[in-house]
Write a protein that holds these residues in place. Structure first.
Motif, PDB file in Angstrom:
ATOM      1  N   GLN A   1       9.994   1.796  -0.887  1.00  0.00           N
ATOM      2  CA  GLN A   1      11.243   2.540  -0.848  1.00  0.00           C
ATOM      3  C   GLN A   1      12.397   1.636  -1.269  1.00  0.00           C
ATOM      4  O   GLN A   1      12.580   0.540  -0.725  1.00  0.00           O
ATOM      5  CB  GLN A   1      11.493   3.064   0.572  1.00  0.00           C
ATOM      6  CG  GLN A   1      12.610   4.081   0.679  1.00  0.00           C
ATOM      7  CD  GLN A   1      12.145   5.497   0.412  1.00  0.00           C
ATOM      8  OE1 GLN A   1      10.954   5.793   0.460  1.00  0.00           O
ATOM      9  NE2 GLN A   1      13.085   6.385   0.158  1.00  0.00           N
ATOM     10  N   ILE A   2      13.195   2.093  -2.257  1.00  0.00           N
ATOM     11  CA  ILE A   2      14.436   1.427  -2.635  1.00  0.00           C
ATOM     12  C   ILE A   2      15.549   2.446  -2.471  1.00  0.00           C
ATOM     13  O   ILE A   2      15.729   3.314  -3.329  1.00  0.00           O
ATOM     14  CB  ILE A   2      14.394   0.908  -4.079  1.00  0.00           C
ATOM     15  CG1 ILE A   2      13.213  -0.040  -4.303  1.00  0.00           C
ATOM     16  CG2 ILE A   2      15.703   0.205  -4.423  1.00  0.00           C
ATOM     17  CD1 ILE A   2      13.080  -0.525  -5.731  1.00  0.00           C
ATOM     18  N   GLY A   3      16.266   2.367  -1.375  1.00  0.00           N
ATOM     19  CA  GLY A   3      17.240   3.411  -1.084  1.00  0.00           C
ATOM     20  C   GLY A   3      16.515   4.733  -0.929  1.00  0.00           C
ATOM     21  O   GLY A   3      15.622   4.868  -0.101  1.00  0.00           O
ATOM     22  N   ASN A   4      16.887   5.713  -1.753  1.00  0.00           N
ATOM     23  CA  ASN A   4      16.207   7.014  -1.702  1.00  0.00           C
ATOM     24  C   ASN A   4      15.136   7.156  -2.783  1.00  0.00           C
ATOM     25  O   ASN A   4      14.618   8.251  -3.012  1.00  0.00           O
ATOM     26  CB  ASN A   4      17.237   8.149  -1.845  1.00  0.00           C
ATOM     27  CG  ASN A   4      18.025   8.051  -3.148  1.00  0.00           C
ATOM     28  OD1 ASN A   4      17.867   7.106  -3.907  1.00  0.00           O
ATOM     29  ND2 ASN A   4      18.887   9.022  -3.389  1.00  0.00           N
ATOM     30  N   ILE A   5      14.803   6.048  -3.464  1.00  0.00           N
ATOM     31  CA  ILE A   5      13.795   6.069  -4.522  1.00  0.00           C
ATOM     32  C   ILE A   5      12.440   5.701  -3.923  1.00  0.00           C
ATOM     33  O   ILE A   5      12.290   4.652  -3.299  1.00  0.00           O
ATOM     34  CB  ILE A   5      14.137   5.065  -5.638  1.00  0.00           C
ATOM     35  CG1 ILE A   5      15.538   5.323  -6.185  1.00  0.00           C
ATOM     36  CG2 ILE A   5      13.105   5.138  -6.757  1.00  0.00           C
ATOM     37  CD1 ILE A   5      16.053   4.203  -7.055  1.00  0.00           C
ATOM     38  N   GLN A   6      11.465   6.564  -4.123  1.00  0.00           N
ATOM     39  CA  GLN A   6      10.117   6.295  -3.654  1.00  0.00           C
ATOM     40  C   GLN A   6       9.246   5.874  -4.833  1.00  0.00           C
ATOM     41  O   GLN A   6       9.141   6.585  -5.833  1.00  0.00           O
ATOM     42  CB  GLN A   6       9.510   7.524  -2.982  1.00  0.00           C
ATOM     43  CG  GLN A   6      10.032   7.765  -1.576  1.00  0.00           C
ATOM     44  CD  GLN A   6       9.175   8.749  -0.813  1.00  0.00           C
ATOM     45  OE1 GLN A   6       8.464   9.553  -1.406  1.00  0.00           O
ATOM     46  NE2 GLN A   6       9.239   8.694   0.499  1.00  0.00           N
ATOM     47  N   LEU A   7       8.626   4.719  -4.704  1.00  0.00           N
ATOM     48  CA  LEU A   7       7.731   4.203  -5.730  1.00  0.00           C
ATOM     49  C   LEU A   7       6.327   4.085  -5.152  1.00  0.00           C
ATOM     50  O   LEU A   7       6.158   3.986  -3.934  1.00  0.00           O
ATOM     51  CB  LEU A   7       8.208   2.822  -6.206  1.00  0.00           C
ATOM     52  CG  LEU A   7       9.595   2.761  -6.846  1.00  0.00           C
ATOM     53  CD1 LEU A   7       9.991   1.317  -7.120  1.00  0.00           C
ATOM     54  CD2 LEU A   7       9.639   3.576  -8.129  1.00  0.00           C
ATOM     55  N   PRO A   8       5.305   4.072  -6.004  1.00  0.00           N
ATOM     56  CA  PRO A   8       3.940   3.946  -5.494  1.00  0.00           C
ATOM     57  C   PRO A   8       3.706   2.581  -4.867  1.00  0.00           C
ATOM     58  O   PRO A   8       4.513   1.648  -5.039  1.00  0.00           O
ATOM     59  CB  PRO A   8       3.072   4.136  -6.741  1.00  0.00           C
ATOM     60  CG  PRO A   8       3.959   3.794  -7.877  1.00  0.00           C
ATOM     61  CD  PRO A   8       5.335   4.213  -7.472  1.00  0.00           C
ATOM     62  N   ASP A   9       2.623   2.444  -4.147  1.00  0.00           N
ATOM     63  CA  ASP A   9       2.263   1.168  -3.560  1.00  0.00           C
ATOM     64  C   ASP A   9       2.119   0.123  -4.660  1.00  0.00           C
ATOM     65  O   ASP A   9       1.512   0.366  -5.697  1.00  0.00           O
ATOM     66  CB  ASP A   9       0.943   1.304  -2.789  1.00  0.00           C
ATOM     67  CG  ASP A   9       0.556   0.025  -2.099  1.00  0.00           C
ATOM     68  OD1 ASP A   9       1.410  -0.544  -1.394  1.00  0.00           O
ATOM     69  OD2 ASP A   9      -0.602  -0.411  -2.263  1.00  0.00           O
ATOM     70  N   PHE A  10       2.682  -1.037  -4.432  1.00  0.00           N
ATOM     71  CA  PHE A  10       2.693  -2.139  -5.378  1.00  0.00           C
ATOM     72  C   PHE A  10       3.157  -1.677  -6.764  1.00  0.00           C
ATOM     73  O   PHE A  10       2.401  -1.685  -7.743  1.00  0.00           O
ATOM     74  CB  PHE A  10       1.318  -2.807  -5.483  1.00  0.00           C
ATOM     75  CG  PHE A  10       1.400  -4.222  -6.020  1.00  0.00           C
ATOM     76  CD1 PHE A  10       1.880  -5.252  -5.236  1.00  0.00           C
ATOM     77  CD2 PHE A  10       1.021  -4.507  -7.325  1.00  0.00           C
ATOM     78  CE1 PHE A  10       1.972  -6.549  -5.734  1.00  0.00           C
ATOM     79  CE2 PHE A  10       1.122  -5.796  -7.837  1.00  0.00           C
ATOM     80  CZ  PHE A  10       1.580  -6.819  -7.031  1.00  0.00           C
ATOM     81  N   PRO A  11       4.420  -1.305  -6.899  1.00  0.00           N
ATOM     82  CA  PRO A  11       4.934  -0.798  -8.178  1.00  0.00           C
ATOM     83  C   PRO A  11       5.003  -1.890  -9.244  1.00  0.00           C
ATOM     84  O   PRO A  11       5.165  -3.083  -8.945  1.00  0.00           O
ATOM     85  CB  PRO A  11       6.324  -0.290  -7.814  1.00  0.00           C
ATOM     86  CG  PRO A  11       6.715  -1.068  -6.605  1.00  0.00           C
ATOM     87  CD  PRO A  11       5.444  -1.290  -5.844  1.00  0.00           C
ATOM     88  N   LEU A  12       4.915  -1.452 -10.496  1.00  0.00           N
ATOM     89  CA  LEU A  12       5.020  -2.320 -11.658  1.00  0.00           C
ATOM     90  C   LEU A  12       6.345  -2.027 -12.353  1.00  0.00           C
ATOM     91  O   LEU A  12       6.598  -0.894 -12.757  1.00  0.00           O
ATOM     92  CB  LEU A  12       3.853  -2.080 -12.609  1.00  0.00           C
ATOM     93  CG  LEU A  12       2.455  -2.160 -11.978  1.00  0.00           C
ATOM     94  CD1 LEU A  12       1.383  -1.812 -13.010  1.00  0.00           C
ATOM     95  CD2 LEU A  12       2.202  -3.534 -11.375  1.00  0.00           C
ATOM     96  N   LEU A  13       7.189  -3.030 -12.471  1.00  0.00           N
ATOM     97  CA  LEU A  13       8.541  -2.870 -12.991  1.00  0.00           C
ATOM     98  C   LEU A  13       8.659  -3.498 -14.375  1.00  0.00           C
ATOM     99  O   LEU A  13       8.110  -4.577 -14.624  1.00  0.00           O
ATOM    100  CB  LEU A  13       9.557  -3.534 -12.055  1.00  0.00           C
ATOM    101  CG  LEU A  13       9.907  -2.875 -10.719  1.00  0.00           C
ATOM    102  CD1 LEU A  13       8.702  -2.675  -9.820  1.00  0.00           C
ATOM    103  CD2 LEU A  13      10.962  -3.707  -9.980  1.00  0.00           C
ATOM    104  N   LEU A  14       9.378  -2.827 -15.264  1.00  0.00           N
ATOM    105  CA  LEU A  14       9.701  -3.396 -16.568  1.00  0.00           C
ATOM    106  C   LEU A  14      11.004  -4.170 -16.449  1.00  0.00           C
ATOM    107  O   LEU A  14      12.027  -3.622 -16.036  1.00  0.00           O
ATOM    108  CB  LEU A  14       9.838  -2.306 -17.625  1.00  0.00           C
ATOM    109  CG  LEU A  14      10.375  -2.779 -18.992  1.00  0.00           C
ATOM    110  CD1 LEU A  14       9.394  -3.728 -19.662  1.00  0.00           C
ATOM    111  CD2 LEU A  14      10.677  -1.584 -19.891  1.00  0.00           C
ATOM    112  N   ALA A  15      10.981  -5.434 -16.847  1.00  0.00           N
ATOM    113  CA  ALA A  15      12.160  -6.285 -16.719  1.00  0.00           C
ATOM    114  C   ALA A  15      13.255  -5.900 -17.708  1.00  0.00           C
ATOM    115  O   ALA A  15      12.973  -5.397 -18.796  1.00  0.00           O
ATOM    116  CB  ALA A  15      11.764  -7.740 -16.949  1.00  0.00           C
ATOM    117  N   PRO A  16      14.499  -6.158 -17.335  1.00  0.00           N
ATOM    118  CA  PRO A  16      15.598  -6.001 -18.292  1.00  0.00           C
ATOM    119  C   PRO A  16      15.574  -7.158 -19.271  1.00  0.00           C
ATOM    120  O   PRO A  16      15.644  -8.326 -18.882  1.00  0.00           O
ATOM    121  CB  PRO A  16      16.849  -6.055 -17.392  1.00  0.00           C
ATOM    122  CG  PRO A  16      16.421  -6.832 -16.190  1.00  0.00           C
ATOM    123  CD  PRO A  16      14.963  -6.583 -15.994  1.00  0.00           C
TER     124      PRO A  16
END
Length: 345
Positions: free
Chosen positions: A3-18
């Motif tokens: 959880q990031i604020g009100n954003i729900q992401l799956p377990d162990f999310p994969l993020l694209l870097a800026p």
């Protein structure tokens, strides 16, 4: 779930870097379609945004199919960064990220990016100003410290959490390292295991394979990972990592047809976003990675980087598919580009 604020992401999310000149909307779309859970824009200057610089304003554009998306700002002045945060708020991304990690000399000289690592109280004030200026969840991306003598990330993490950030991404190098040497994730793990820290902690640095992603997940216990250089020209890295995390086996690499299809999609989105001239030009640096590993591809690639007509480019891509469909490209280690290798300290 993460959880990031009100954003729900799956377990162990994969993020694209800026990544500057890389993480534009067309690239983010193809990464999202191939498994990225959360994507970030190129970093945006707070000063440029306030002055209505066209280039900075365009970086606020978001395609609906890439969401959730975080817009990343950098700046060294509290009032200006807070005003830029208000502008970002109006554009309605899912979150606002602050860049305290970029090592580029020009940005550091402005007292922004990783230049702020030399002044933790300023970092805290800048972050608090953003948090108070926006309704969006605010996150931070930073490094371990300025140099080996000032690896202060544990203190930084606690203080930024105290002023309201909702997640923290840590690149496992100091500013003085730039992208040299091996990223040190041990301090990232210390932040994650700190009983005072309750926000998600994401690790970043040197992840270039599904096997390494799983190894670092198990060894360091982070909530997720951010991938940058390994995704350039290879958005399938997200799909491969997710499959490996779930099954313990490597999935099939992208076929030639998949490579051409995704390349065409990125071209289509580039034309849609940048127009027929800039859209064609911006794709020229992409073809090398998309077509890497195909024998005798040099002549085709030379045509792709000189043609100016989108129709002609698509015709060449069709020719490549016709010639190489069914050819199995040998899986090779992903080479991480050494960004800013000529950037003096």
């Amino acid at each position: 779930m993460v959880q990031i604020g009100n954003i729900q992401l799956p377990d162990f999310p994969l993020l694209l870097a800026p990544m500057e000149d890389v993480s534009d909307p067309p690239f983010r779309v193809v990464c999202k379609a191939n498994g990225a859970d959360l994507v970030f824009t190129e970093f945006i200057s707070s000063e440029g945004l306030i002055r209505d610089a066209i280039r900075c304003r365009r970086k606020l554009d978001i395609f609906e199919e890439e969401r959730p998306t975080g817009i990343q700002l950098f700046g060294g002045d509290e009032a200006r960064l807070a005003l830029a945060a208000k502008i970002v708020d109006v554009t309605q991304p899912e979150l606002l990220d602050i860049n305290f990690g970029c090592p580029v000399k020009g940005i550091v000289a402005q007292g922004a990016g990783s230049g702020v690592l030399r002044d933790v109280p300023l970092m805290v004030r800048l972050t608090e100003a953003c948090v108070k200026s926006t309704s969006l969840p605010v996150t931070v991306k930073t490094r371990l410290g300025w140099d080996d003598a000032s690896k202060n990330i544990e203190e930084v993490a606690e203080r930024l959490q105290d002023v309201g950030i909702k997640a923290l991404t840590i690149h496992g190098r100091t500013r003085c390292q730039l992208y040299k040497g091996e990223a040190d994730w041990s301090l990232i793990a210390k932040v994650k295991n700190n009983p005072r820290i309750h926000i998600p902690v994401f690790g970043n640095g040197d992840i270039n394979s599904a096997q390494k992603a799983l190894e670092y997940k198990n060894r360091y216990g982070v909530d997720g990972i951010m991938i940058g250089r390994a995704a350039i020209g290879y958005p399938w890295i997200f799909r491969e990592i997710r499959h490996y995390l779930q099954t313990g086996e490597m999935g099939a690499p992208p076929t030639v047809r998949e490579r051409i299809t995704v390349c065409k999609e990125q071209l289509r989105k580039s034309l849609q976003w940048k127009g027929p001239v800039a859209g064609v030009y911006s794709m020229r640096k992409q073809y090398f990675q998309y077509l890497k590993g195909l024998p005798g591809i040099k002549d085709y690639r030379s045509r792709l980087v000189t043609l100016t007509s989108p129709d002609e480019i698509n015709n060449v891509l069709d020719e490549i598919l016709l010639r190489y469909e069914g050819f199995e490209i040998e899986r090779a280690p992903i080479e991480l580009v050494n960004y800013h290798e000529n950037c003096p300290l």
